[in-house]
Scaffold this active site. Sequence first.
Site, PDB file in Angstrom:
ATOM      1  N   TYR A  30       3.257 -10.894  -8.577  1.00  0.00           N
ATOM      2  CA  TYR A  30       4.523 -10.175  -8.688  1.00  0.00           C
ATOM      3  C   TYR A  30       4.983 -10.129 -10.145  1.00  0.00           C
ATOM      4  O   TYR A  30       5.491  -9.110 -10.624  1.00  0.00           O
ATOM      5  CB  TYR A  30       5.598 -10.851  -7.826  1.00  0.00           C
ATOM      6  CG  TYR A  30       5.424 -10.630  -6.352  1.00  0.00           C
ATOM      7  CD1 TYR A  30       6.118  -9.620  -5.696  1.00  0.00           C
ATOM      8  CD2 TYR A  30       4.566 -11.436  -5.604  1.00  0.00           C
ATOM      9  CE1 TYR A  30       5.966  -9.416  -4.344  1.00  0.00           C
ATOM     10  CE2 TYR A  30       4.400 -11.240  -4.249  1.00  0.00           C
ATOM     11  CZ  TYR A  30       5.101 -10.226  -3.621  1.00  0.00           C
ATOM     12  OH  TYR A  30       4.929 -10.018  -2.279  1.00  0.00           O
ATOM     13  N   ASP A  88       0.416  -3.460   2.566  1.00  0.00           N
ATOM     14  CA  ASP A  88       1.291  -4.262   1.727  1.00  0.00           C
ATOM     15  C   ASP A  88       0.822  -4.186   0.269  1.00  0.00           C
ATOM     16  O   ASP A  88       0.833  -3.121  -0.321  1.00  0.00           O
ATOM     17  CB  ASP A  88       1.351  -5.697   2.241  1.00  0.00           C
ATOM     18  CG  ASP A  88       2.419  -6.516   1.533  1.00  0.00           C
ATOM     19  OD1 ASP A  88       3.580  -6.085   1.494  1.00  0.00           O
ATOM     20  OD2 ASP A  88       2.084  -7.579   0.994  1.00  0.00           O
ATOM     21  N   HIS A 129       4.905  -5.115  10.017  1.00  0.00           N
ATOM     22  CA  HIS A 129       4.398  -5.180   8.650  1.00  0.00           C
ATOM     23  C   HIS A 129       3.005  -5.813   8.599  1.00  0.00           C
ATOM     24  O   HIS A 129       2.168  -5.412   7.801  1.00  0.00           O
ATOM     25  CB  HIS A 129       5.374  -5.991   7.803  1.00  0.00           C
ATOM     26  CG  HIS A 129       5.003  -6.089   6.373  1.00  0.00           C
ATOM     27  ND1 HIS A 129       5.302  -5.104   5.459  1.00  0.00           N
ATOM     28  CD2 HIS A 129       4.354  -7.055   5.677  1.00  0.00           C
ATOM     29  CE1 HIS A 129       4.856  -5.455   4.263  1.00  0.00           C
ATOM     30  NE2 HIS A 129       4.281  -6.642   4.377  1.00  0.00           N
TER      31      HIS A 129
END
Length: 232
Positions: free
Chosen positions: A157, A23, A210
């Site tokens: 982010y 990730d 994931h």
Amino acid sequence: MARAWAELMRRLGYQRYAAQGGDMGALITPELGRVAPEAVIGLHVNAATLGFQPLGPVTEDVLAELTDQERQYLAAIGMFAAEGSGYMAIQSTRPQTLAYGLTDSPVGQLAWIIEKFKEWSTPSAELPDDAVDRDTLLTNVMLYWLTATAGSAARVYYEGRMYAQSGWFPLTRSEVPTAVANFAGDMAIRHWAEEANTIVRWSEFDRGGHFAALEAPDLLARDIREFFRSLR
């Protein structure tokens, strides 16, 4: 972050080492190979995105070269961009506003995280705790809520978006031997992975998802060990 890891390893006295990430770690780990190629003997990633997927539209000529499975990955990437990336848009533009709500409400923090376990865990899991046991899920959420770190987690982010807009793209090519583990639901595509990375191992798994380290630790650990053993 990659430069920080390289400096940490230098200060700890490691001259040669390998690295693994999934990730966000699958963004940082390949970059570590670019900033410290003389030290990194090999890289292993899972849940890989940037540098392992197309950044823009795909031409018909390239589409014709893809396997059926890779076309399915490409369709899933399009679906994610259209319907599944809202969290990313909010965290990369208004992380502080979001942080107040998540920090104030444990239910809000729970919903924000568990929705991703529902969406991103192995497709065979009907509920999030079918893929990862409930105590582990609750512990994961509590680490964010009790430490009030929803804001700092979201802000990565925002910083990443600012960094990208400063001209980081396109990626420079990495010559460090790289292995990719694609678990069910992951969407790395070898065609694009090989443009920026030296791919020497590619594994596809129909179990796990994931969150492979929580869902299928046996498969992930074995793949990591087999790859790094081959570099000795």
